[in-house]
Design a protein around this motif. Structure first.
Motif, PDB file in Angstrom:
ATOM      1  N   GLU A 177       0.923  -1.205   0.189  1.00 54.06           N
ATOM      2  CA  GLU A 177      -0.170   0.090   0.063  1.00 54.06           C
ATOM      3  C   GLU A 177       0.900   1.274   0.075  1.00 54.06           C
ATOM      4  N   GLY A 178       0.481   2.405  -1.118  1.00 53.59           N
ATOM      5  CA  GLY A 178       1.148   3.360  -0.932  1.00 53.59           C
ATOM      6  C   GLY A 178       2.491   3.295  -1.453  1.00 53.59           C
ATOM      7  N   MET A 179       3.020   2.428  -2.023  1.00 55.11           N
ATOM      8  CA  MET A 179       4.288   2.260  -2.659  1.00 55.11           C
ATOM      9  C   MET A 179       4.159   2.132  -4.390  1.00 55.11           C
ATOM     10  N   ASN A 180       5.139   2.449  -4.960  1.00 58.86           N
ATOM     11  CA  ASN A 180       4.700   2.423  -6.294  1.00 58.86           C
ATOM     12  C   ASN A 180       5.431   1.073  -6.705  1.00 58.86           C
ATOM     13  N   GLU A 181       6.703   0.556  -6.264  1.00 60.28           N
ATOM     14  CA  GLU A 181       7.221  -0.513  -6.487  1.00 60.28           C
ATOM     15  C   GLU A 181       6.673  -1.845  -5.882  1.00 60.28           C
ATOM     16  N   GLU A 182       6.871  -2.919  -6.465  1.00 63.90           N
ATOM     17  CA  GLU A 182       6.602  -4.256  -5.668  1.00 63.90           C
ATOM     18  C   GLU A 182       7.625  -4.603  -4.743  1.00 63.90           C
TER      19      GLU A 182
END
Lengths: 238, 235
Positions: A177-182
């Motif tokens: 949640e809230g992060m662009n990368e995996e």
């Protein structure tokens, strides 16, 4: 109508018994192959089994598999469980019997399993899926460092990688949640789901932390449901 | 007694351990009986023998056996889980590297060729030098120490007072292989005709004999069964 000659009947009888002998031989080979490939609880591939036991001839695979499975279950107490894998059909050999006391393991196994239970226990208490980084943070708080040799456990990183190879733990990418990368997440693998009792693990973790199982509502309800399911099944059969 | 989870659990324990002392085996069986047995009986050694026999009936078809042997160096009895055949199927070990498996064979060879079938622990580690070459990375000394420890746990070797011996599992599993490849170096006890690595040596001839075989023999006679001279070595 003329009867088939003696020699013709003999021949067909012989070819029938030769075929069943061949099949018995293939079944024996397949059981041995599966046992040998699984010697270290590694994930085994259907293609490997075919090429070694059936010498690449996979026509018989489906035909003799039921009997192979029956032998593994009846003689050894093992079952073959499918592992989700992209494309290739892979399996693991799991025990159908409770491992019971650690006495049944030799010393190096006992150490491995203690570390494994710590890891599985932590993941379970955190509701089943955690970022891998969080696991190492937790282990650090109890003196186990990712890149350092541990006096009792040995090489934690190496052991962790072997747990993934043995399908105790599964590693996958997921977006947080809230992060662009995996990020990299871990959860219980197929083998852990099959072989490790959540109830016993919960009780062991609680002993470690000096709490009661009922303190951890989600996990407690799950373990009760699991044991209730098995009693329900028994009642149905009766 | 029919074939039950008692047998399956014990079979799995044997397979996981590789080698079990008689006492270990009994302790494990006691634990298994409490979990899977149908009465509150505590298993005896006779029960242990029965369970093993029943298991062997079933696994013999797959070239496996739980073998019972007397191990001379420690004078203890062991149950060893063995693969009886050396076919390519049985060599599918996707666990050790080629160099590590080569190191294992080198140890077997050197133990066989050394006079009393022992090797100093430093010698064992130095044998890693032979594992280099053919594109294989040599086994490091620290890895060799780990391997020796693992293989000792399984019963392939035994470290006693800084010397390495054949372990119970090596003796049972590799007897045929060593007899075939080192026939001129391997001896048999002349009383029971079984391959012998560790025993009592005659003072006057090169014959080695099992301690138990010799004990029985010396009750009736006083000379060496091989060279016939008066037996002088204390048992």
């Amino acid at each position: 109508m003329p009867r088939p000659s003696q020699s013709q009947t003999q021949q067909s009888n012989e070819s029938v018994s030769a075929a069943s002998l061949d099949e018995a031989h293939l079944i024996t080979n397949m059981v041995k192959t599966i046992l040998n490939l699984s010697m270290n609880k590694s994930v085994i591939k259907r293609t490997d089994i075919s090429s070694i036991a059936l010498k690449g001839d996979s026509r018989f695979y489906n035909r003799i598999m039921p009997e192979v499975l029956e032998i593994l279950r009846e003689v050894y107490g093992y079952e073959l469980v499918d592992v989700d894998s992209k494309g290739q059909k892979t399996m693991i050999l799991c025990s159908t019997i409770d491992t019971g006391s650690l006495l049944e393991l030799n010393d190096s196994y006992r150490r491995r399993y203690t570390l494994l239970y710590l890891i599985l226990g932590y993941i379970y208490m955190k509701n089943g899926t955690i970022p891998e980084s969080l696991l190492w943070e937790f282990l650090q708080t109890i003196g186990i460092h990712e890149q350092q040799d541990h006096a009792y456990f040995g090489e934690p990183k190496k052991l962790f990688e072997s747990f993934i190879k043995q399908a105790y733990v599964v590693r996958f990418k997921q977006s947080m949640e809230g992060m662009n990368e995996e990020s990299i997440f871990i959860s219980w693998g197929v083998r852990a789901k099959h072989e490790v009792s959540k109830k016993e693990l919960l009780e062991a973790m609680c002993k470690l932390m000096n709490r009661k199982p009922t303190d951890f509502k989600t996990q407690y309800i799950e373990t009760q449901a699991l044991s209730n399911t098995s009693t329900d099944e028994v009642e149905e059969l009766e | 007694m029919s074939y039950t989870d008692v047998h399956r659990a014990f079979l799995q324990a044997c397979s996981n351990h590789g080698t079990l002392s008689k006492q270990q085996a009994l302790d494990i069986l006691i634990g298994i009986y409490t979990r899977f047995g149908d009465s509150s009986d505590v298993p005896s050694e006779d029960n242990l023998v029965d369970v093993v026999a029943k298991i062997n009936e079933r696994i013999y078809r797959f070239d496996q056996k739980i073998s019972y042997m007397h191990y001379e160096p420690t004078e203890k009895d062991f149950f060893v889980f063995v693969n009886l055949q050396e076919s390519p199927i049985d060599l599918q070990q996707n666990f050790y590297t080629a160099a590590e498996l080569h190191y294992f064979r080198v140890l077997l060879r050197e133990l066989t060729l050394s006079e009393d079938h022992t090797l100093g622990s430093m010698v064992c580690l130095n044998l890693t030098n032979e594992t280099a070459g053919d594109g294989m990375k040599a086994v490091t000394k620290s890895r060799a120490e780990q391997l020796l420890s693992e293989w000792e746990q399984l019963g392939y070797f035994l470290m006693l007072e800084d010397k390495c011996y054949f372990g119970p599992k090596a003796i049972v599993e590799f007897e045929k292989y060593l007899n075939k490849n080192y026939a001129d170096v391997i001896t048999r006890c002349c009383l029971c005709n079984v391959t012998i690595f560790y025993g009592i040596r005659c003072a006057t001839c090169p014959q080695i004999l099992h301690k138990d075989c010799l004990k029985k023999y010396l009750r009736r006679l006083t000379n060496c069964p091989a060279c016939k001279k008066l037996w002088s070595v204390a048992l």
